[in-house]
Design an enzyme around this catalytic site. Structure first.
Site, PDB file in Angstrom:
ATOM      1  N   TYR A  89       0.842  -1.190   0.000  1.00  0.00           N
ATOM      2  CA  TYR A  89       0.000   0.000   0.000  1.00  0.00           C
ATOM      3  C   TYR A  89       0.883   1.249   0.000  1.00  0.00           C
ATOM      4  CZ  TYR A  89      -3.819  -3.183   1.028  1.00  0.00           C
ATOM      5  OH  TYR A  89      -4.739  -4.198   0.960  1.00  0.00           O
ATOM      6  N   CYS A 120      -6.361  -5.393  -7.480  1.00  0.00           N
ATOM      7  CA  CYS A 120      -6.094  -4.966  -6.109  1.00  0.00           C
ATOM      8  C   CYS A 120      -5.631  -6.136  -5.235  1.00  0.00           C
ATOM      9  CB  CYS A 120      -7.309  -4.263  -5.506  1.00  0.00           C
ATOM     10  SG  CYS A 120      -8.818  -5.210  -5.558  1.00  0.00           S
ATOM     11  N   GLU A 147      -1.254 -16.808  -9.749  1.00  0.00           N
ATOM     12  CA  GLU A 147      -0.326 -16.011 -10.555  1.00  0.00           C
ATOM     13  C   GLU A 147       1.130 -16.387 -10.323  1.00  0.00           C
ATOM     14  OE1 GLU A 147      -1.087 -11.828 -10.249  1.00  0.00           O
ATOM     15  OE2 GLU A 147      -3.186 -12.064 -10.840  1.00  0.00           O
TER      16      GLU A 147
END
Length: 159
Positions: A89, A120, A147
């Site tokens: 973040y 996100c 992923e």
């Protein structure tokens, strides 16, 4: 605004769209209203299936954001995170030129209207921890596993 629904590997997808522009993509527990599928939404669903099969790393979908200018900057920054990689973040806050806005970045990620396509799930805590996610931390871990390792573990999704 039209709504279309599709079952995917991890649950029921709801798409809100007009013509060939996606405005919202999210997982839901139930279908509300008429299912207005189109060639456009069929194509989006096909790309999502390809993603879950490990055959797609990038999406080719036109979409439009509705939100505050700050949220839009965060969402655009999320688009820059490569498949299989993560950013904190704090990294995103610095990337958008507002390094002290770490909590606000988290809030914008939480409001991301284009789930999965605007990734996100690739945003983590600065210490590498998996923090809040609309679909839960278990889903976030599953998407990152897909992923990074090419597999997605089954898990329970509840909205």
């Amino acid at each position: 605004m039209n709504k279309a629904y599709y079952e995917c590997k991890i649950g029921l997808l709801q798409m809100e769209y007009e013509e060939d522009i996606l405005y919202s993509l999210k997982l839901v527990n139930l279908q509300f209203g008429e299912n207005k599928r189109s060639l456009f939404t069929d194509g989006v669903a096909r790309q999502i299936d390809e993603y879950f099969q490990g055959e797609r790393k990038d999406f080719d979908v036109k979409y439009k954001f509705f939100g505050t200018e700050f949220q839009k900057r965060v969402w655009k920054a999320l688009e820059e995170i490569p498949y299989g990689e993560t950013r904190s973040y704090k990294d995103i806050a610095s990337f958008i030129g507002n390094p002290k806005a770490v909590r606000a970045v988290g809030g914008a990620c939480n409001k991301n209207p284009i789930w999965l396509i605007v990734p996100c799930h690739r945003v983590i805590g600065k210490n590498g921890s998996l923090t809040g996610y609309e679909g839960g931390v278990e889903m976030k871990q599953a998407l990152l596993n897909l992923e990074q390792n090419g597999i997605i573990e089954p898990f329970d999704y509840t909205e």
